[in-house]
Each structure stands twice: as C-alpha cells, then as structure tokens.
Design a protein around this motif. Structure first.
Motif, PDB file in Angstrom:
ATOM      1  N   PRO A  72       9.498  -4.404   9.427  1.00  0.00           N
ATOM      2  CA  PRO A  72      10.536  -3.744   8.628  1.00  0.00           C
ATOM      3  C   PRO A  72       9.964  -2.578   7.828  1.00  0.00           C
ATOM      4  CG  PRO A  72       9.813  -5.753   7.544  1.00  0.00           C
ATOM      5  CD  PRO A  72       9.094  -5.698   8.868  1.00  0.00           C
ATOM      6  N   ASP A  73      10.828  -1.716   7.376  1.00  0.00           N
ATOM      7  CA  ASP A  73      10.446  -0.593   6.522  1.00  0.00           C
ATOM      8  C   ASP A  73       9.882  -1.152   5.223  1.00  0.00           C
ATOM      9  OD1 ASP A  73      10.294   1.606   4.827  1.00  0.00           O
ATOM     10  OD2 ASP A  73      12.328   2.308   5.237  1.00  0.00           O
ATOM     11  N   ALA A  74       8.639  -0.787   4.910  1.00  0.00           N
ATOM     12  CA  ALA A  74       7.974  -1.313   3.713  1.00  0.00           C
ATOM     13  C   ALA A  74       8.704  -0.935   2.433  1.00  0.00           C
ATOM     14  CB  ALA A  74       6.530  -0.827   3.657  1.00  0.00           C
ATOM     15  N   ALA A  75       9.390   0.203   2.424  1.00  0.00           N
ATOM     16  CA  ALA A  75      10.129   0.621   1.239  1.00  0.00           C
ATOM     17  C   ALA A  75      11.277  -0.342   0.942  1.00  0.00           C
ATOM     18  CB  ALA A  75      10.667   2.041   1.408  1.00  0.00           C
ATOM     19  N   ILE A  76      11.757  -1.033   1.970  1.00  0.00           N
ATOM     20  CA  ILE A  76      12.849  -1.989   1.792  1.00  0.00           C
ATOM     21  C   ILE A  76      12.303  -3.403   1.599  1.00  0.00           C
ATOM     22  CG2 ILE A  76      14.855  -3.051   2.921  1.00  0.00           C
ATOM     23  CD1 ILE A  76      15.201  -0.295   4.367  1.00  0.00           C
ATOM     24  N   SER A  77      11.345  -3.779   2.466  1.00  0.00           N
ATOM     25  CA  SER A  77      10.845  -5.155   2.456  1.00  0.00           C
ATOM     26  C   SER A  77       9.754  -5.395   1.415  1.00  0.00           C
ATOM     27  CB  SER A  77      10.283  -5.510   3.831  1.00  0.00           C
ATOM     28  OG  SER A  77       9.081  -4.781   4.073  1.00  0.00           O
ATOM     29  N   GLY A  78       9.037  -4.333   1.045  1.00  0.00           N
ATOM     30  CA  GLY A  78       7.900  -4.506   0.149  1.00  0.00           C
ATOM     31  C   GLY A  78       6.671  -5.017   0.858  1.00  0.00           C
ATOM     32  N   GLU A  79       6.757  -5.178   2.169  1.00  0.00           N
ATOM     33  CA  GLU A  79       5.620  -5.677   2.937  1.00  0.00           C
ATOM     34  C   GLU A  79       4.681  -4.536   3.301  1.00  0.00           C
ATOM     35  OE1 GLU A  79       8.164  -9.219   5.141  1.00  0.00           O
ATOM     36  OE2 GLU A  79       7.245  -7.660   6.365  1.00  0.00           O
ATOM     37  N   LEU A  80       3.403  -4.824   3.227  1.00  0.00           N
ATOM     38  CA  LEU A  80       2.376  -3.875   3.646  1.00  0.00           C
ATOM     39  C   LEU A  80       1.697  -4.417   4.886  1.00  0.00           C
ATOM     40  CD1 LEU A  80       0.659  -3.168   0.215  1.00  0.00           C
ATOM     41  CD2 LEU A  80       2.159  -1.635   1.493  1.00  0.00           C
ATOM     42  N   CYS A  81       1.293  -3.533   5.768  1.00  0.00           N
ATOM     43  CA  CYS A  81       0.517  -4.009   6.906  1.00  0.00           C
ATOM     44  C   CYS A  81      -0.924  -4.184   6.456  1.00  0.00           C
ATOM     45  CB  CYS A  81       0.647  -3.069   8.103  1.00  0.00           C
ATOM     46  SG  CYS A  81      -0.488  -1.684   8.162  1.00  0.00           S
ATOM     47  N   SER A  82      -1.673  -4.951   7.206  1.00  0.00           N
ATOM     48  CA  SER A  82      -3.061  -5.218   6.826  1.00  0.00           C
ATOM     49  C   SER A  82      -3.883  -3.939   6.786  1.00  0.00           C
ATOM     50  CB  SER A  82      -3.678  -6.233   7.777  1.00  0.00           C
ATOM     51  OG  SER A  82      -3.540  -5.791   9.117  1.00  0.00           O
ATOM     52  N   GLY A  83      -3.519  -2.934   7.579  1.00  0.00           N
ATOM     53  CA  GLY A  83      -4.216  -1.645   7.519  1.00  0.00           C
ATOM     54  C   GLY A  83      -4.032  -0.966   6.175  1.00  0.00           C
ATOM     55  N   ASP A  84      -2.811  -1.040   5.620  1.00  0.00           N
ATOM     56  CA  ASP A  84      -2.560  -0.511   4.278  1.00  0.00           C
ATOM     57  C   ASP A  84      -3.447  -1.226   3.260  1.00  0.00           C
ATOM     58  OD1 ASP A  84      -0.363   1.306   4.864  1.00  0.00           O
ATOM     59  OD2 ASP A  84       0.935  -0.443   5.050  1.00  0.00           O
ATOM     60  N   LEU A  85      -3.525  -2.539   3.385  1.00  0.00           N
ATOM     61  CA  LEU A  85      -4.306  -3.336   2.439  1.00  0.00           C
ATOM     62  C   LEU A  85      -5.795  -3.050   2.565  1.00  0.00           C
ATOM     63  CD1 LEU A  85      -2.316  -6.668   2.803  1.00  0.00           C
ATOM     64  CD2 LEU A  85      -2.258  -5.086   0.871  1.00  0.00           C
ATOM     65  N   LEU A  86      -6.274  -2.830   3.787  1.00  0.00           N
ATOM     66  CA  LEU A  86      -7.684  -2.489   3.981  1.00  0.00           C
ATOM     67  C   LEU A  86      -8.013  -1.159   3.299  1.00  0.00           C
ATOM     68  CD1 LEU A  86     -10.444  -3.114   5.389  1.00  0.00           C
ATOM     69  CD2 LEU A  86      -9.628  -1.671   7.239  1.00  0.00           C
ATOM     70  N   LEU A  87      -7.143  -0.164   3.484  1.00  0.00           N
ATOM     71  CA  LEU A  87      -7.376   1.128   2.839  1.00  0.00           C
ATOM     72  C   LEU A  87      -7.299   1.011   1.323  1.00  0.00           C
ATOM     73  CD1 LEU A  87      -5.563   3.661   5.198  1.00  0.00           C
ATOM     74  CD2 LEU A  87      -8.001   3.084   5.104  1.00  0.00           C
ATOM     75  N   GLU A  88      -6.380   0.179   0.819  1.00  0.00           N
ATOM     76  CA  GLU A  88      -6.308  -0.032  -0.628  1.00  0.00           C
ATOM     77  C   GLU A  88      -7.601  -0.659  -1.148  1.00  0.00           C
ATOM     78  OE1 GLU A  88      -2.870  -2.152  -2.018  1.00  0.00           O
ATOM     79  OE2 GLU A  88      -1.702  -0.305  -2.088  1.00  0.00           O
ATOM     80  N   ALA A  89      -8.129  -1.627  -0.405  1.00  0.00           N
ATOM     81  CA  ALA A  89      -9.388  -2.261  -0.818  1.00  0.00           C
ATOM     82  C   ALA A  89     -10.522  -1.238  -0.813  1.00  0.00           C
ATOM     83  CB  ALA A  89      -9.716  -3.430   0.100  1.00  0.00           C
ATOM     84  N   LEU A  90     -10.549  -0.381   0.189  1.00  0.00           N
ATOM     85  CA  LEU A  90     -11.587   0.650   0.258  1.00  0.00           C
ATOM     86  C   LEU A  90     -11.473   1.623  -0.912  1.00  0.00           C
ATOM     87  CD1 LEU A  90     -13.915   2.106   1.639  1.00  0.00           C
ATOM     88  CD2 LEU A  90     -12.220   3.235   3.124  1.00  0.00           C
ATOM     89  N   VAL A  91     -10.275   2.089  -1.195  1.00  0.00           N
ATOM     90  CA  VAL A  91     -10.065   3.020  -2.312  1.00  0.00           C
ATOM     91  C   VAL A  91     -10.455   2.361  -3.636  1.00  0.00           C
ATOM     92  CG1 VAL A  91      -8.258   4.165  -3.685  1.00  0.00           C
ATOM     93  CG2 VAL A  91      -8.343   4.486  -1.209  1.00  0.00           C
ATOM     94  N   ALA A  92     -10.020   1.132  -3.838  1.00  0.00           N
ATOM     95  CA  ALA A  92     -10.335   0.428  -5.085  1.00  0.00           C
ATOM     96  C   ALA A  92     -11.838   0.269  -5.260  1.00  0.00           C
ATOM     97  CB  ALA A  92      -9.648  -0.937  -5.108  1.00  0.00           C
TER      98      ALA A  92
END
Length: 186
Positions: A72-92
C-alpha cells in the motif's frame, strides 16, 4: 492503523501480476530510488530523522511491502519497506558517528544534514529476473556540513574518513558479515 484480514496467495498474485508485467515490458520502471535524511542536533550527539507525515502519526513502526512490490501507499498506511528502514538506520548511525567524531576531534560542526539514497531493482525482489539483484544495487551517502570558522579540507577529509570507519551500520552493510538464519515452530 486498523487490522484487516490477511491477503490470500491469489489476492497477492492478482495485485503483483500487473506490476510484474510492467517490469517485464519496461525493466527500467522496476528501478526505484529510496531516500532517507536526517539533521544533526546542535546540542547533543544525535540525528533527527525526517519521515513522512503518515509515519510520524503512526502508533508503531510497521514494515510492509513497498508499493513497487504491491504494497500500500506508505502515506496512507504508514508502512515502510525494509529498504526505507535500512536507509534510516544508515542515516541515523552515520549522523551520530559524524557528530561524535567531530566532537572528539574538536571540529566545530554547527549544522549538518545526512542523506542516503539507494537504488532497488524490484525485478530481483519479485523474482522476475534472476540476474537482477535482490537488495540495493547502489547506496549513496551524502553529508552537508556547516562549520564554525575556517576548517581545512584536510580536517574535513579526516572527519569523513573516520565517520565511515566507525559507523556501525555502514561497516556492517559494506563488510557483509556472516549471517545465519534459523526457523522454529511456535
């Protein structure tokens, strides 16, 4: 986020069928760039991640299929794919490491933004093309820094080199650690 009944195999295949056909007909359309960014705290060794409004409002972090794989569209569901989360972990991690190294080296870092962009070829993830990689083909990590006073190129180069060296997430994904998987029945 409300719970809905789980998708059946037939429903998932029906959602993914037109996506797979599109990627077969136009392989370039299967390549999606994911991004994450963060800003460093001016008062502590911390990195504030920038996320979409739906994710900020979510009661919990939920990982799901990327829309390019039938999610689903993340803007609606609030779900992130694991790739988004990996990049967030890298940035953090890179942001916190940058701030810690700058502090240790007494480099007067006033402000910084960290950004990671990564390219995924969903033909690999969806099993369309065995030669297409599963996972990121490329990740680009960028730092934009503002320093107080005159900080030499030599010092900023050292800051970057040490940030790369001591960033746990960067080193983990670039060094490809040994990983084992197990599965147990509940």
């Amino acid at each position: 986020m409300s719970e809905t009944k789980p998708l059946t195999a037939a429903e998932l295949r029906a959602i993914q069928a037109p996506i797979k056909e599109k990627y077969k007909a136009d392989p370039a359309s299967a390549i999606v760039t994911l991004s994450s960014s963060g800003t460093l705290s001016s008062t502590s060794i911390a990195c504030k991640l920038s996320t979409g409004a739906a994710v900020k409002e979510a009661k919990e972090r939920v990982a799901g299929l990327h829309p390019a794989a039938g999610g689903p569209d993340a803007a609606i569901s609030g779900e992130l794919c694991s790739g988004d989360l990996l990049l967030e972990a890298l940035v953090a991690c890179a942001g916190v490491t940058l701030k810690a190294v700058a502090t240790a080296l007494q480099i007067p870092l006033l402000d910084a933004t960290v950004k990671a962009d990564g390219d995924l070829d969903f033909r690999g993830t969806l099993g369309i093309d065995r030669n297409a990689p599963v996972g990121f083909k490329e990740i680009r990590l960028q730092f934009e820094c503002d320093f107080e006073g005159d900080v030499t190129e030599e010092r900023t180069s050292k800051l970057l080199a040490l940030t790369e060296r001591y960033c746990v997430v960067l080193q983990t994904i670039s060094q490809k650690p040994n990983i084992s998987s197990t599965m147990k029945r509940k």
